[in-house]
Design a protein around this motif. Sequence first.
Motif, PDB file in Angstrom:
ATOM      1  N   CYS A  45      90.366 -42.812 -21.648  1.00  0.00           N
ATOM      2  CA  CYS A  45      89.846 -43.127 -20.319  1.00  0.00           C
ATOM      3  C   CYS A  45      89.287 -41.847 -19.702  1.00  0.00           C
ATOM      4  CB  CYS A  45      90.939 -43.713 -19.426  1.00  0.00           C
ATOM      5  SG  CYS A  45      90.371 -44.078 -17.740  1.00  0.00           S
ATOM      6  N   SER A  80      87.337 -46.452 -21.547  1.00  0.00           N
ATOM      7  CA  SER A  80      87.120 -46.900 -20.170  1.00  0.00           C
ATOM      8  C   SER A  80      86.659 -45.692 -19.362  1.00  0.00           C
ATOM      9  CB  SER A  80      88.404 -47.502 -19.565  1.00  0.00           C
ATOM     10  OG  SER A  80      89.486 -46.606 -19.657  1.00  0.00           O
ATOM     11  N   SER A  94      88.114 -51.132 -19.730  1.00  0.00           N
ATOM     12  CA  SER A  94      88.586 -50.807 -21.078  1.00  0.00           C
ATOM     13  C   SER A  94      88.015 -51.794 -22.089  1.00  0.00           C
ATOM     14  CB  SER A  94      90.120 -50.868 -21.114  1.00  0.00           C
ATOM     15  OG  SER A  94      90.587 -50.560 -22.410  1.00  0.00           O
ATOM     16  N   GLU A 129      93.489 -48.923 -16.238  1.00  0.00           N
ATOM     17  CA  GLU A 129      92.596 -49.238 -17.351  1.00  0.00           C
ATOM     18  C   GLU A 129      93.194 -48.801 -18.694  1.00  0.00           C
ATOM     19  OE1 GLU A 129      89.842 -51.088 -17.458  1.00  0.00           O
ATOM     20  OE2 GLU A 129      90.281 -51.507 -15.351  1.00  0.00           O
ATOM     21  N   SER A 130      93.878 -47.656 -18.703  1.00  0.00           N
ATOM     22  CA  SER A 130      94.488 -47.167 -19.948  1.00  0.00           C
ATOM     23  C   SER A 130      95.600 -48.077 -20.424  1.00  0.00           C
ATOM     24  CB  SER A 130      95.039 -45.747 -19.744  1.00  0.00           C
ATOM     25  OG  SER A 130      94.011 -44.835 -19.464  1.00  0.00           O
TER      26      SER A 130
END
Length: 420
Positions: A45, A80, A94, A129-130
């Motif tokens: 990310c 992402s 992502s 997102e990760s």
Amino acid sequence: MRVTLKSALSDSHIDANQSSSQRQLMLSIAATSEQINTNLPINLCLVLDHSGSMQGKPLETVKKAAFSLIESLGVNDRLSVIAFDHRAKVILPSQSREDDLTLIRSKIQQLQAGGGTAIDEGIKLGIQESSTGSKGYVSHIFLLTDGENEHGNNQRCLKLAAVAAEYGITLNTFGFGDHWNQDILEKIADIAGGSLSYIERPEQALIEFTRLFNRLQSVRLTNAFLQLELDARTHLADLKPIAQVAPETIEMSLQKEGNFYITRLGDLMIDEEKIILLNLYIDQIPPGTHTIAKVKIRYDDPASGQKGLETATVSLNIASQAIYQSQLNEQVQKSTLTLAKYRQTQIAEEKLKQGDRAAAATMLQTAAKTALQLGEKNAATVLQTNATRLQVGEELSEGDLKKTRIIAKTRLQTDGETGK
């Protein structure tokens, strides 16, 4: 895939006639395999500052560095992208690297500079997102900023870094230019098991991104913890009992759980050891060989999907001698010097903040001598030059202070050291 765990004491002998003896314990930890290794899938990310101060060449250079990273991702990797000014937004959710590269590049290319800086908002979205589809991946965040967290909260940044660590996400920080808060970015990286990088000039962005990307490609085991059990006659130093000295120097902490002390190690790499140094005191013990501590490592293996694996327990022994003869370990001495160099520069920074320029110069000179003992000639030159400038009444710039922090924390790539 398994863990190699090696141990050594600064002196493996103690004097049976002394009431207490101090020793440094060095632990070297890495991932290892007898099979041909393939890279684990990466979940990367990018959290990028696009505030107004990034206008022009800085932002354009960061975009190019991001494009290069994207090209380096494998087909099984995920990516992402988060952008932040005084707010944060998801530029690229992502997704697999197999998705349309042209679309990915166009979304990053559309970034424009403007607004203030809220680092914690960027970290928060980066963690979200990760965490998406991260099972079985090596998850890393690359956070880049060129400014102070003027629209955010620094304490919230540190709490979010701890959240990232709990989720098994490594957070690396990149300070761009000279106006970012080195204390905060270093603490964020330290808490989340990552690395702090200094991008002094725009063209260094690609170099630093690539260096860290190469490191995460060598990760094989994740979410590692050190578990330490001390004999009743062995005690930790009261002040700063543990630190990491490689790949970079990090002050660490230990948590007591029953009879054990626990600390998080994070990712373990296949080709680079993580070296931990502990400061121990050993009570007087009769002549003979004695076990002073036991250690083991708990870790996850993303390739197999197994979590909470443990190494065999390693016993650490010391020989107590009625007629003492020292048996010094050169590698432990080198690690001790590495930690000393970092702490000497930290003291110098504190003295400078207090207005004590003479004391700051003296400590920088001491750190320069320590760097020379380690064979780090370029680092010694930088440290001594800054000491001399303070002695003749010159001011150290923000860039000087940041470079001092980096060379104290890492080895520069030019004699083994970081770029100039």
